[in-house]
Design a protein around this motif. Structure first.
Motif, PDB file in Angstrom:
ATOM      1  N   ASP A 143       1.094  -1.027  -0.214  1.00 14.80           N
ATOM      2  CA  ASP A 143      -0.150   0.351   0.336  1.00 14.80           C
ATOM      3  C   ASP A 143       0.652   1.115  -0.676  1.00 14.80           C
ATOM      4  N   GLN A 144       1.563   1.191   0.892  1.00 12.88           N
ATOM      5  CA  GLN A 144       2.874   2.358   0.787  1.00 12.88           C
ATOM      6  C   GLN A 144       3.932   2.736  -0.919  1.00 12.88           C
ATOM      7  N   VAL A 145       4.476   1.197  -1.264  1.00 10.57           N
ATOM      8  CA  VAL A 145       4.467   1.755  -1.892  1.00 10.57           C
ATOM      9  C   VAL A 145       4.094   2.430  -3.648  1.00 10.57           C
ATOM     10  N   LEU A 146       2.703   1.619  -3.105  1.00  9.89           N
ATOM     11  CA  LEU A 146       1.534   1.783  -3.728  1.00  9.89           C
ATOM     12  C   LEU A 146       1.415   3.470  -4.409  1.00  9.89           C
ATOM     13  N   ALA A 147       0.951   4.280  -2.944  1.00  5.42           N
ATOM     14  CA  ALA A 147       0.936   5.430  -3.020  1.00  5.42           C
ATOM     15  C   ALA A 147       1.768   6.038  -3.264  1.00  5.42           C
ATOM     16  N   ALA A 148       3.229   5.472  -3.075  1.00  6.66           N
ATOM     17  CA  ALA A 148       4.108   6.653  -3.604  1.00  6.66           C
ATOM     18  C   ALA A 148       4.424   6.748  -4.915  1.00  6.66           C
ATOM     19  N   ALA A 149       3.726   5.168  -5.779  1.00  3.91           N
ATOM     20  CA  ALA A 149       3.370   5.543  -6.961  1.00  3.91           C
ATOM     21  C   ALA A 149       2.096   7.063  -7.500  1.00  3.91           C
ATOM     22  N   ARG A 150       1.140   7.294  -6.970  1.00  5.46           N
ATOM     23  CA  ARG A 150       0.433   7.860  -6.644  1.00  5.46           C
ATOM     24  C   ARG A 150       0.566   8.967  -6.773  1.00  5.46           C
ATOM     25  N   VAL A 151       1.832   9.036  -6.073  1.00  5.05           N
ATOM     26  CA  VAL A 151       1.911  10.525  -6.165  1.00  5.05           C
ATOM     27  C   VAL A 151       3.190  11.322  -6.667  1.00  5.05           C
ATOM     28  N   PHE A 152       4.189  10.530  -7.305  1.00  5.39           N
ATOM     29  CA  PHE A 152       4.665  10.940  -8.106  1.00  5.39           C
ATOM     30  C   PHE A 152       3.812  11.609  -8.666  1.00  5.39           C
ATOM     31  N   PRO A 153       5.281  13.184  -9.335  1.00  6.75           N
ATOM     32  CA  PRO A 153       4.249  14.067  -9.839  1.00  6.75           C
ATOM     33  C   PRO A 153       4.376  13.885 -11.934  1.00  6.75           C
ATOM     34  N   GLY A 154       4.862  13.329 -11.501  1.00  9.91           N
ATOM     35  CA  GLY A 154       5.514  13.530 -13.295  1.00  9.91           C
ATOM     36  C   GLY A 154       5.980  13.555 -14.233  1.00  9.91           C
ATOM     37  N   LEU A 155       6.503  13.517 -15.677  1.00  8.73           N
ATOM     38  CA  LEU A 155       7.529  14.242 -16.215  1.00  8.73           C
ATOM     39  C   LEU A 155       6.807  15.477 -16.780  1.00  8.73           C
ATOM     40  N   GLU A 156       6.203  15.348 -17.151  1.00 11.60           N
ATOM     41  CA  GLU A 156       5.402  16.465 -17.577  1.00 11.60           C
ATOM     42  C   GLU A 156       5.358  17.706 -16.569  1.00 11.60           C
ATOM     43  N   GLY A 157       5.570  18.599 -17.555  1.00 11.70           N
ATOM     44  CA  GLY A 157       5.900  19.235 -16.339  1.00 11.70           C
ATOM     45  C   GLY A 157       7.151  20.730 -15.554  1.00 11.70           C
ATOM     46  N   ALA A 158       7.491  18.941 -15.757  1.00  8.01           N
ATOM     47  CA  ALA A 158       9.025  18.616 -14.992  1.00  8.01           C
ATOM     48  C   ALA A 158      10.228  19.336 -15.372  1.00  8.01           C
ATOM     49  N   ASP A 159      11.438  20.270 -14.776  1.00  6.25           N
ATOM     50  CA  ASP A 159      12.577  20.788 -14.979  1.00  6.25           C
ATOM     51  C   ASP A 159      13.548  19.696 -13.864  1.00  6.25           C
ATOM     52  N   LEU A 160      14.569  18.674 -14.702  1.00  8.52           N
ATOM     53  CA  LEU A 160      15.223  18.141 -14.425  1.00  8.52           C
ATOM     54  C   LEU A 160      16.308  18.499 -14.033  1.00  8.52           C
ATOM     55  N   ILE A 161      16.672  19.549 -15.380  1.00  7.64           N
ATOM     56  CA  ILE A 161      17.846  19.484 -15.515  1.00  7.64           C
ATOM     57  C   ILE A 161      19.140  20.200 -14.332  1.00  7.64           C
ATOM     58  N   ALA A 162      18.862  20.917 -13.261  1.00 13.04           N
ATOM     59  CA  ALA A 162      20.058  21.388 -12.673  1.00 13.04           C
ATOM     60  C   ALA A 162      19.842  19.977 -11.715  1.00 13.04           C
ATOM     61  N   GLU A 163      19.356  18.485 -11.371  1.00  9.78           N
ATOM     62  CA  GLU A 163      19.730  17.376 -10.874  1.00  9.78           C
ATOM     63  C   GLU A 163      20.595  16.593 -11.752  1.00  9.78           C
ATOM     64  N   VAL A 164      20.717  17.014 -13.541  1.00  9.90           N
ATOM     65  CA  VAL A 164      21.564  15.584 -13.763  1.00  9.90           C
ATOM     66  C   VAL A 164      23.345  17.054 -14.536  1.00  9.90           C
ATOM     67  N   THR A 165      22.645  18.108 -14.311  1.00  6.57           N
ATOM     68  CA  THR A 165      24.179  19.022 -15.125  1.00  6.57           C
ATOM     69  C   THR A 165      24.839  19.529 -13.540  1.00  6.57           C
ATOM     70  N   ASP A 166      26.113  20.170 -14.017  1.00  7.02           N
ATOM     71  CA  ASP A 166      27.182  20.576 -12.799  1.00  7.02           C
ATOM     72  C   ASP A 166      26.511  22.180 -12.444  1.00  7.02           C
ATOM     73  N   GLY A 167      26.207  23.139 -13.849  1.00  5.84           N
ATOM     74  CA  GLY A 167      26.278  23.780 -13.730  1.00  5.84           C
ATOM     75  C   GLY A 167      27.873  24.704 -13.802  1.00  5.84           C
ATOM     76  N   LYS A 168      28.990  23.772 -13.941  1.00  2.00           N
ATOM     77  CA  LYS A 168      30.458  24.181 -14.651  1.00  2.00           C
ATOM     78  C   LYS A 168      30.118  24.597 -15.959  1.00  2.00           C
ATOM     79  N   ARG A 169      31.315  25.730 -16.167  1.00  2.15           N
ATOM     80  CA  ARG A 169      32.276  25.036 -18.077  1.00  2.15           C
ATOM     81  C   ARG A 169      32.915  24.805 -17.628  1.00  2.15           C
ATOM     82  N   HIS A 170      33.235  24.115 -18.912  1.00  2.00           N
ATOM     83  CA  HIS A 170      34.725  23.524 -18.540  1.00  2.00           C
ATOM     84  C   HIS A 170      34.623  22.869 -20.363  1.00  2.00           C
ATOM     85  N   GLU A 171      36.426  22.303 -20.264  1.00  2.00           N
ATOM     86  CA  GLU A 171      36.493  22.140 -22.491  1.00  2.00           C
ATOM     87  C   GLU A 171      36.377  20.791 -21.689  1.00  2.00           C
TER      88      GLU A 171
END
Length: 380
Positions: free
Chosen positions: A139-167
Motif C-alpha cells: 500500500d505504501q509503494v502504491l501510494a508512492a507511485a500515485r504521488v509521483f508528479p510525473g514528467l510533464e512540466g518537470a524541469d530536471l536539468i539541475a539534477e543532472v548537470t554540475d553548472g560549471k563550464r569546462h573544456e
C-alpha cells in the motif's frame, strides 16, 4: 531481497530485488536495446524514469568505467527479466548488482517484463514506484507511485548537470583502446555545447571531427554563448519536459537569430521546435531503444537509430520557415527538421548512439560542414 513494482493504475508486479534496498518513484518506460545497459543507466536523459530492459540477458558482461555516459546512474530504478549469476568479460570491474548498490539504485528481476511492456504499450507510460527490501508494504509503494508528479512540466536539468563550464578534449577510443587528445588530433573548429545532460559520446564524436569543445552550463545566456566566437553551437540531450525550459528556449532563439550554425539534439531538438514557434507533446509511451527506423525525407535513406525520448515536436505546429527532414517509420513522429534560410537543424534520436547503431552519425558531419557556410558569409 523481495521486490515489488506498483503502477499508479493499481497493477502490481512481484520479483526478486537486487541493487540497493530502497523505494524509488518515477515514470516506468521500456527500452528494447539488446546491449548497452551501462550506457542506458548513465544517460542523464533517463532522470525521473524507471527503466525496463526488454532483452532477457542483461548484466552478463558486467560494468566498467569507460562505458559510462555520465558521472552516475541517473535513472530511478532498473527492471530485468533475469539477473545473471556472474559477469564474464575481460573489461568488467564489477557486476551489475554491486554497481546499483554503489549508486543507491534499486533493481528487480525474475518477473514477466513482457507482461509489463505490453501493459505500457496498451495503456501508455505509467507513474510507478519500485521497492526493494525484506519488509515491503505494498500500500505504501502504491501510494508512492500515485504521488509521483510525473514528467510533464518537470524541469530536471539541475539534477543532472554540475553548472560549471569546462573544456572537453577526449576523442573516441582508438583500436588500441586508448583515448587520443586534441594535442594528438589537431583541432580545426571550436564548438560550444550547451549542457542539459549531454552524453559523453556526443563530446567524443565532436572531438573526433577536429572540434575543440567548450561545455557550458544550461543557464548560460545567449550573450555568453556568442561571446566565445565558436564555429557552431550544439544544444544537447537532457531529461524532463522541454516546455518547462522557457529560459533555454529564449537563449536558443537568440543564438539562432545570430546566424551561427546551431544543432539541437534530442531535448535540444524539442527546444528548437519551441524556439521556432512550434509546440511539443507528451508521447503515449515514448521511444526507447536502439533499433528505431528513421527516414531521411531528403534522400529517402532509412537510418536505424538509437532513441530515448518521451516528448515530441508536433510537426503540424511548425512555421513554414521550417522543413521536416526526418520522420519515424514506427509512428510517423517528427525526427528531424531544418530552417529553410538559416544554418540551423536538429535531430530527435541519438546519432551518437552509446548504445546503438552508427547510421545517424553522419549528422555530426553535416553539423561540422555547416561551419564553412558561416565562414563564407562572415563579415570582413
Amino acid at each position: 531481497m523481495d521486490a515489488v513494482l506498483a503502477l499508479a493504475d493499481g497493477r502490481i508486479f512481484h520479483g526478486v530485488g537486487f541493487g540497493a534496498a530502497a523505494v524509488r518513484a518515477g515514470e516506468v518506460c521500456f527500452n528494447t536495446a539488446m546491449t548497452g545497459y551501462q550506457e542506458i543507466l548513465t544517460d542523464p536523459s533517463y532522470r525521473g524514469q524507471i527503466v525496463t530492459l526488454t532483452y532477457p540477458h542483461i548484466g552478463n558482461v558486467g560494468i566498467n568505467p569507460e562505458d559510462a555516459e555520465g558521472r552516475e546512474i541517473f535513472c530511478a530504478g532498473l527492471l530485468l527479466r533475469t539477473l545473471p549469476r556472474a559477469a564474464s568479460n575481460w573489461r568488467a570491474q564489477e557486476d551489475l548488482d554491486a554497481y546499483l548498490r554503489h549508486h543507491s539504485i534499486p533493481g528487480m528481476a525474475e518477473f514477466d517484463t513482457r507482461a509489463l511492456t505490453r501493459h505500457l504499450r496498451e495503456h501508455g507510460a505509467q507513474n510507478g514506484a519500485l521497492a526493494v527490501g525484506n519488509t515491503l508494504d505494498i500500500d505504501q509503494v502504491l501510494a508512492a507511485a500515485r504521488v509521483f508528479p510525473g514528467l510533464e512540466g518537470a524541469d530536471l536539468i539541475a539534477e543532472v548537470t554540475d553548472g560549471k563550464r569546462h573544456e572537453w578534449a577526449r576523442c573516441s577510443p582508438s583500436p588500441e583502446h586508448d583515448y587520443l587528445s586534441q594535442e594528438q588530433r589537431q583541432a580545426k573548429h571550436h564548438v560550444v555545447v550547451v549542457d542539459f545532460g549531454a552524453k559523453r559520446n556526443i563530446l567524443r564524436l565532436l572531438a573526433d571531427r577536429g572540434c575543440r569543445v567548450t561545455v557550458l552550463p544550461p543557464q548560460s545566456s545567449s550573450a555568453e554563448i556568442l561571446s566565445l566566437g565558436a564555429d557552431g553551437v550544439l544544444f544537447s540531450n537532457g531529461p524532463g519536459d522541454p516546455a518547462a525550459l522557457t529560459q533555454a528556449q529564449d537563449t536558443m532563439r537568440a543564438v539562432v537569430e545570430a546566424g551561427i550554425p546551431t544543432f539541437g539534439l534530442c531535448l535540444g531538438h524539442q527546444l528548437l521546435g519551441l524556439a521556432l514557434g512550434g509546440k511539443t507533446q507528451k508521447m503515449k509511451f515514448g521511444h526507447h531503444g536502439a533499433n528505431h527506423p528513421v527516414r531521411n525525407l531528403r534522400t529517402g535513406r532509412v537510418l536505424i537509430t538509437s532513441q530515448n525520448h518521451g516528448f515530441a515536436v508536433a510537426a503540424e505546429s511548425l512555421p513554414d520557415s521550417v522543413e521536416v527532414t526526418h520522420v519515424s517509420l514506427f509512428d510517423g513522429s517528427l525526427q528531424g527538421m531544418r530552417h529553410r534560410q538559416l544554418p540551423v537543424f536538429s535531430f530527435q534520436g541519438h546519432p551518437e548512439a552509446g548504445p546503438g547503431p552508427h547510421d545517424a552519425s553522419v549528422i555530426f558531419d553535416e553539423f561540422v560542414a555547416s561551419f564553412a557556410t558561416r565562414k563564407d558569409h562572415a563579415p570582413a
